[in-house]
Design a protein around this motif. Structure first.
Motif, PDB file in Angstrom:
ATOM      1  N   THR A 290       6.565  15.790   3.757  1.00  0.00           N
ATOM      2  CA  THR A 290       6.005  15.858   2.603  1.00  0.00           C
ATOM      3  C   THR A 290       4.836  14.650   2.084  1.00  0.00           C
ATOM      4  OG1 THR A 290       8.109  14.851   1.726  1.00  0.00           O
ATOM      5  CG2 THR A 290       7.940  17.058   1.773  1.00  0.00           C
ATOM      6  N   THR A 291       5.164  13.531   2.774  1.00  0.00           N
ATOM      7  CA  THR A 291       4.081  12.387   2.361  1.00  0.00           C
ATOM      8  C   THR A 291       3.846  11.779   3.650  1.00  0.00           C
ATOM      9  OG1 THR A 291       5.901  10.961   1.909  1.00  0.00           O
ATOM     10  CG2 THR A 291       5.002  11.840   0.087  1.00  0.00           C
ATOM     11  N   ASN A 292       2.757  10.976   3.757  1.00  0.00           N
ATOM     12  CA  ASN A 292       2.602  10.163   4.769  1.00  0.00           C
ATOM     13  C   ASN A 292       3.661   8.749   4.983  1.00  0.00           C
ATOM     14  OD1 ASN A 292       0.170  11.161   6.059  1.00  0.00           O
ATOM     15  ND2 ASN A 292      -0.925  10.795   4.085  1.00  0.00           N
ATOM     16  N   PRO A 293       3.643   8.306   6.094  1.00  0.00           N
ATOM     17  CA  PRO A 293       4.497   7.094   6.155  1.00  0.00           C
ATOM     18  C   PRO A 293       4.055   5.908   5.363  1.00  0.00           C
ATOM     19  CG  PRO A 293       3.113   7.402   8.184  1.00  0.00           C
ATOM     20  CD  PRO A 293       2.984   8.409   7.344  1.00  0.00           C
ATOM     21  N   ALA A 294       5.255   5.006   5.299  1.00  0.00           N
ATOM     22  CA  ALA A 294       4.994   4.045   4.095  1.00  0.00           C
ATOM     23  C   ALA A 294       3.493   3.112   4.885  1.00  0.00           C
ATOM     24  CB  ALA A 294       6.149   2.992   4.202  1.00  0.00           C
ATOM     25  N   PHE A 295       2.824   2.646   4.089  1.00  0.00           N
ATOM     26  CA  PHE A 295       1.664   1.988   4.654  1.00  0.00           C
ATOM     27  C   PHE A 295       1.933   0.789   5.526  1.00  0.00           C
ATOM     28  CE2 PHE A 295      -2.363  -0.419   4.519  1.00  0.00           C
ATOM     29  CZ  PHE A 295      -3.213   0.447   4.784  1.00  0.00           C
ATOM     30  N   GLU A 296       3.207   0.263   5.303  1.00  0.00           N
ATOM     31  CA  GLU A 296       3.572  -0.937   6.406  1.00  0.00           C
ATOM     32  C   GLU A 296       3.527  -0.448   7.880  1.00  0.00           C
ATOM     33  OE1 GLU A 296       3.846  -4.098   5.677  1.00  0.00           O
ATOM     34  OE2 GLU A 296       5.024  -4.620   7.636  1.00  0.00           O
ATOM     35  N   LEU A 297       3.962   0.732   8.091  1.00  0.00           N
ATOM     36  CA  LEU A 297       4.154   1.306   9.253  1.00  0.00           C
ATOM     37  C   LEU A 297       2.873   1.707   9.916  1.00  0.00           C
ATOM     38  CD1 LEU A 297       7.410   3.816   9.010  1.00  0.00           C
ATOM     39  CD2 LEU A 297       7.272   1.324   9.685  1.00  0.00           C
TER      40      LEU A 297
ATOM     41  N   VAL B   1       0.253  -0.016   9.223  1.00  0.00           N
ATOM     42  CA  VAL B   1      -0.260  -1.359   9.591  1.00  0.00           C
ATOM     43  C   VAL B   1       0.278  -1.679  11.136  1.00  0.00           C
ATOM     44  CG1 VAL B   1      -0.743  -3.588   9.257  1.00  0.00           C
ATOM     45  CG2 VAL B   1      -0.767  -2.280   7.250  1.00  0.00           C
ATOM     46  N   ARG B   2       1.549  -1.529  11.201  1.00  0.00           N
ATOM     47  CA  ARG B   2       2.270  -1.847  11.960  1.00  0.00           C
ATOM     48  C   ARG B   2       1.910  -1.025  13.487  1.00  0.00           C
ATOM     49  NH1 ARG B   2       8.642  -1.194  11.570  1.00  0.00           N
ATOM     50  NH2 ARG B   2       8.344  -2.145   9.817  1.00  0.00           N
TER      51      ARG B   2
ATOM     52  N   LEU C 106      -5.542   1.059   2.240  1.00  0.00           N
ATOM     53  CA  LEU C 106      -4.619   1.042   1.299  1.00  0.00           C
ATOM     54  C   LEU C 106      -5.059   1.656   0.047  1.00  0.00           C
ATOM     55  CD1 LEU C 106      -1.921  -0.013   0.509  1.00  0.00           C
ATOM     56  CD2 LEU C 106      -3.092  -2.158  -0.122  1.00  0.00           C
ATOM     57  N   ARG C 107      -6.486   1.349  -0.682  1.00  0.00           N
ATOM     58  CA  ARG C 107      -6.774   1.817  -1.620  1.00  0.00           C
ATOM     59  C   ARG C 107      -6.983   3.461  -1.702  1.00  0.00           C
ATOM     60  NH1 ARG C 107     -11.363  -1.551  -1.264  1.00  0.00           N
ATOM     61  NH2 ARG C 107     -10.770  -3.581  -2.437  1.00  0.00           N
TER      62      ARG C 107
ATOM     63  N   TYR D 131      -5.111   5.416   0.339  1.00  0.00           N
ATOM     64  CA  TYR D 131      -4.094   6.001   1.195  1.00  0.00           C
ATOM     65  C   TYR D 131      -3.318   7.223   0.392  1.00  0.00           C
ATOM     66  CZ  TYR D 131      -0.174   6.019   4.511  1.00  0.00           C
ATOM     67  OH  TYR D 131       0.747   6.447   5.465  1.00  0.00           O
ATOM     68  N   PRO D 132      -3.027   6.682  -0.818  1.00  0.00           N
ATOM     69  CA  PRO D 132      -2.263   7.811  -1.735  1.00  0.00           C
ATOM     70  C   PRO D 132      -2.990   9.231  -1.759  1.00  0.00           C
ATOM     71  CG  PRO D 132      -2.482   5.800  -3.024  1.00  0.00           C
ATOM     72  CD  PRO D 132      -3.210   5.481  -1.852  1.00  0.00           C
TER      73      PRO D 132
ATOM     74  N   ARG E  40      -1.915  -9.587   8.459  1.00  0.00           N
ATOM     75  CA  ARG E  40      -1.108  -8.908   7.385  1.00  0.00           C
ATOM     76  C   ARG E  40      -0.706  -9.443   6.390  1.00  0.00           C
ATOM     77  NH1 ARG E  40       2.840  -5.973  11.933  1.00  0.00           N
ATOM     78  NH2 ARG E  40       4.079  -5.670   9.831  1.00  0.00           N
TER      79      ARG E  40
ATOM     80  N   VAL F  20       3.429   5.346  -1.510  1.00  0.00           N
ATOM     81  CA  VAL F  20       3.228   5.269  -0.033  1.00  0.00           C
ATOM     82  C   VAL F  20       2.588   3.891   0.428  1.00  0.00           C
ATOM     83  CG1 VAL F  20       2.881   7.666   0.777  1.00  0.00           C
ATOM     84  CG2 VAL F  20       0.845   6.175  -0.177  1.00  0.00           C
ATOM     85  N   ARG F  21       2.304   3.244  -1.035  1.00  0.00           N
ATOM     86  CA  ARG F  21       1.861   1.817  -0.720  1.00  0.00           C
ATOM     87  C   ARG F  21       2.923   0.815  -0.462  1.00  0.00           C
ATOM     88  NH1 ARG F  21      -3.797   2.496  -4.132  1.00  0.00           N
ATOM     89  NH2 ARG F  21      -2.468   2.886  -5.788  1.00  0.00           N
ATOM     90  N   VAL F  22       3.608   0.657   0.534  1.00  0.00           N
ATOM     91  CA  VAL F  22       4.795  -0.002   0.999  1.00  0.00           C
ATOM     92  C   VAL F  22       3.950  -1.115   1.948  1.00  0.00           C
ATOM     93  CG1 VAL F  22       6.887  -0.247   1.792  1.00  0.00           C
ATOM     94  CG2 VAL F  22       6.444   1.925   0.633  1.00  0.00           C
ATOM     95  N   LEU F  23       4.609  -2.421   1.274  1.00  0.00           N
ATOM     96  CA  LEU F  23       3.963  -3.545   2.373  1.00  0.00           C
ATOM     97  C   LEU F  23       4.989  -4.505   2.294  1.00  0.00           C
ATOM     98  CD1 LEU F  23      -0.004  -4.118   1.704  1.00  0.00           C
ATOM     99  CD2 LEU F  23       1.048  -3.491   3.738  1.00  0.00           C
TER     100      LEU F  23
ATOM    101  N   ALA G 119       8.557   5.283   0.369  1.00  0.00           N
ATOM    102  CA  ALA G 119       7.168   5.728   0.484  1.00  0.00           C
ATOM    103  C   ALA G 119       7.250   7.219  -0.224  1.00  0.00           C
ATOM    104  CB  ALA G 119       6.733   6.063   1.683  1.00  0.00           C
TER     105      ALA G 119
END
Lengths: 196, 159
Positions: free
Chosen positions: B2-9, B11-12, B44-45, B47-48, A13, A72-75, A67
């Motif tokens: 309205t949007t997808n979850p934060a990418f961190e979630l 990955v988690r 990630l690329r 995802y938006p 990660r 949405v690209r939150v890391l 997001a």
């Protein structure tokens, strides 16, 4: 999951976050820091710190809002928030009375933003009433709107909404809970004696 | 939503199962780790532009499958005639043809086989994702494997 597998996942990660940053693929970086007002979540865009959140706000919910409102690209990535984490440490250790950080105010707009931009005029250790704050922004009647602006401050502590109180001196509200507001006010009123 | 979850979630939630899939396909170690990293970087690329509310797990599995195949192709240019005769998925995971023929199955067959054989879920757990019951899902997997076996024999006869 075994400890080894957890370690492998952590390494993967953090490598992902570094590669993503190198390719400019991150909208929001975030990290957690410990503080006397509980764990804080710090989040930044390429413009600066965009959000400081208290544990009571539910960090995953805050990530969801970021997001939606920023990208949405939150890391998780600590490096962009190292300076903020260090300055907060200094603030809580009484060795700093103001912050020198780039802030990204994109989560606020209109009069709320105007109030939030004016809040740093209240110096360390000082307080004003909601009414005085309204006057300070040239809208003496907008007392309730000042209350809303403080309650929705996306950058608490860094933007000192905790220095705004009710006219009778009582605390008013605070996003991080009244206990947190009290800790911050005590810290600033009693510099140097709380360094434990 | 309205949007997808934060990418961190993302990955988690899915990081571990994608790594399990990559490890099942490529064995533990650097290849699986590379496939994982390439999967999440590609995700990630893109995802938006992923539609809000999309099935993120299925989307990641598709990307991971492609990344795993890329790495298999780079590492093992396996000639057709070296493929084993008997088809048991876990033993076939080093062989491209089986991965490719997975794509020709029905969505349900592919998912059951993927979840059971690649992600390691017992049949009893799979109805939580796909509906149905363990017995019907087991049958779907068996049908899918039979179909893949058929294709494999066809390919052999043609060559």
């Amino acid at each position: 999951m075994s400890e080894l597998a957890m370690h492998e996942m952590d390494v993967l990660r953090s490598q992902l976050a570094e590669r993503a940053a190198a390719e400019g693929l991150i909208d929001v970086s975030y990290r957690l820091v410990d503080s006397p007002v509980g764990q804080l979540m710090l989040a930044a865009t390429e413009r600066g710190i965009v959000r400081v959140a208290f544990t009571a706000e539910d960090f995953d919910a805050v990530l969801g809002t970021l997001a939606q409102k920023v990208g949405v690209r939150v890391l998780h990535r600590a490096a962009p928030l190292d300076a903020a984490a260090a300055q907060l440490d200094e603030y809580f250790a009484h060795s700093r009375t103001g912050f020198e950080l780039s802030l990204d105010h994109r989560l606020s707009s209109g009069y709320r933003l105007e109030v939030q931009l004016a809040l740093p005029k209240i110096g360390y250790g000082h307080t004003v009433s909601y009414k005085e704050m309204a006057a300070l922004t040239g809208r003496p009647a907008a007392v309730r709107a000042v209350g809303t602006a403080c309650a929705t401050n996306p950058l608490p502590i860094l933007v000192p909404c905790h220095r705004v109180l009710r006219s009778d001196g009582s605390l008013g509200g605070y996003l991080g809970g009244l206990e947190a507001k009290k800790v911050l006010l005590d810290l600033e009123h009693d510099p140097g004696t709380r360094g434990d | 939503m309205t949007t997808n979850p934060a990418f961190e979630l993302v990955v988690r939630r899915h990081g571990t199962s994608v790594l399990r899939m990559c490890t099942a396909l490529l064995g533990p170690g650097p290849d699986a780790q590379d496939a994982w990293s390439e999967t999440f970087l590609a995700a990630l690329r893109a995802y938006p532009s992923l539609a809000a509310g999309a099935n993120i797990e299925a989307w990641l599995i598709t990307i991971a499958r492609h990344k795993a195949i890329d790495i298999l192709r780079a590492n093992h240019p396996v000639p057709m005639d070296e493929l084993p005769d008997s088809v048991v998925l876990p033993e076939l995971t080093g062989h491209l043809e089986m991965l490719d023929s997975l794509a020709s199955l029905s969505e349900l067959q592919r998912k059951v086989i993927g979840y059971h054989y690649l992600l390691g879920f017992p049949y009893a757990d799979i109805p939580a994702f796909l509906g149905g019951n363990p017995a019907s899902l087991r049958r779907a997997a068996a049908d899918g494997i039979k179909a893949m076996r058929g294709q494999h024999h066809e390919a052999e006869e043609e060559s």
